[in-house]
Design an enzyme around this catalytic site. Structure first.
Site, PDB file in Angstrom:
ATOM      1  N   ASN A 113       0.828  -1.222   0.000  1.00 48.78           N
ATOM      2  CA  ASN A 113       0.000   0.000   0.000  1.00 48.78           C
ATOM      3  C   ASN A 113       0.860   1.269   0.000  1.00 48.78           C
ATOM      4  OD1 ASN A 113      -2.499   1.602   2.126  1.00 48.78           O
ATOM      5  ND2 ASN A 113      -2.519   1.414  -0.060  1.00 48.78           N
ATOM      6  N   CYS A 158       3.051   1.701  -3.237  1.00 50.30           N
ATOM      7  CA  CYS A 158       3.366   1.922  -4.663  1.00 50.30           C
ATOM      8  C   CYS A 158       2.122   1.836  -5.548  1.00 50.30           C
ATOM      9  CB  CYS A 158       4.389   0.909  -5.159  1.00 50.30           C
ATOM     10  SG  CYS A 158       5.998   1.001  -4.367  1.00 50.30           S
TER      11      CYS A 158
HETATM   12  P1  4NP Z   1       3.283  -2.128  -3.318  1.00 46.54           P
HETATM   13  O1  4NP Z   1       4.874  -2.277  -3.408  1.00 46.54           O
HETATM   14  O2  4NP Z   1       2.761  -3.484  -2.877  1.00 46.54           O
HETATM   15  O3  4NP Z   1       2.880  -1.797  -4.712  1.00 46.54           O
HETATM   16  O4  4NP Z   1       3.006  -1.027  -2.331  1.00 46.54           O
HETATM   17  C1  4NP Z   1       5.647  -2.884  -2.436  1.00 46.54           C
HETATM   18  C2  4NP Z   1       5.852  -2.268  -1.205  1.00 46.54           C
HETATM   19  C3  4NP Z   1       6.650  -2.868  -0.253  1.00 46.54           C
HETATM   20  C4  4NP Z   1       7.245  -4.085  -0.535  1.00 46.54           C
HETATM   21  C5  4NP Z   1       7.022  -4.699  -1.765  1.00 46.54           C
HETATM   22  C6  4NP Z   1       6.210  -4.096  -2.716  1.00 46.54           C
HETATM   23  N1  4NP Z   1       8.090  -4.700   0.423  1.00 46.54           N
HETATM   24  O5  4NP Z   1       8.672  -5.748   0.099  1.00 46.54           O
HETATM   25  O6  4NP Z   1       8.226  -4.178   1.532  1.00 46.54           O
END
Ligand code: 4NP
Length: 151
Positions: A11, A13
């Site tokens: 939550n 990107c």
């Molecule tokens: P999102 O991206 O799911 O699109 O917000 C990510 C944010 C954090 C992580 C991976 C993807 N992480 O590994 O912490």
């Protein structure tokens, strides 16, 4: 009122990008009072953190602000959404695990509304937020077209 929730792993990107892009589209159509929009994470890894710099910068080019948006995890009350919109296949699995046997709104990947059976391009490793934006825009447009027919 139609309630839409965008969901991804962190939550920070993809789902906040979808939330902000969709909110702008809804505003432009004058439908803000009829469509409620939010986003959440399947994990708690980024809880309380602001939107990723890459998403923030890409959206700034569209004059979209993400000020005041912070990561939060999926909660029981989120099951009340009409549309629970995942960014990829692993989100779908995690959302379904969270929901279990409880009733919920429709759970689908965002690009499914555009007729595509694939996830939104993930910028976490690639840093390609342009591709993510293209996918998010395509999916949000298709989702809004569908919801407009129900209003
Ligand atoms: P999102 O991206 O799911 O699109 O917000 C990510 C944010 C954090 C992580 C991976 C993807 N992480 O590994 O912490």
């Amino acid at each position: 009122m139609v309630k839409v929730l965008f969901v991804c792993l962190g939550n920070i990107c993809r789902s906040p990008m979808a939330e902000a892009v969709f909110r702008k589209m809804v505003e432009e159509e004058g439908l803000s009072k009829q469509i409620e929009i939010d986003s959440a994470a399947t994990s708690s890894w980024e809880h309380g953190n602001p939107v990723h710099q890459g998403t923030k910068e890409r959206l700034a080019r569209e004059n979209i602000s993400v000020a005041g948006m912070y990561s939060r995890s999926l909660e029981d009350r989120d099951l009340a959404n009409d549309y629970i919109v995942a960014m990829d296949e692993s989100n779908i699995k995690n959302i379904q695990k969270f929901i279990g046997k409880r009733p919920s709104g429709q759970v689908k990947m965002l690009l499914e509304y555009a007729g595509l059976k694939r996830g939104i391009a993930d910028p976490w490793h690639t840093k390609d937020f342009d591709k993510t934006y293209e996918d998010v825009f395509l999916g949000c447009k298709a989702l809004l077209d569908k919801i407009k027919k129900e209003l």
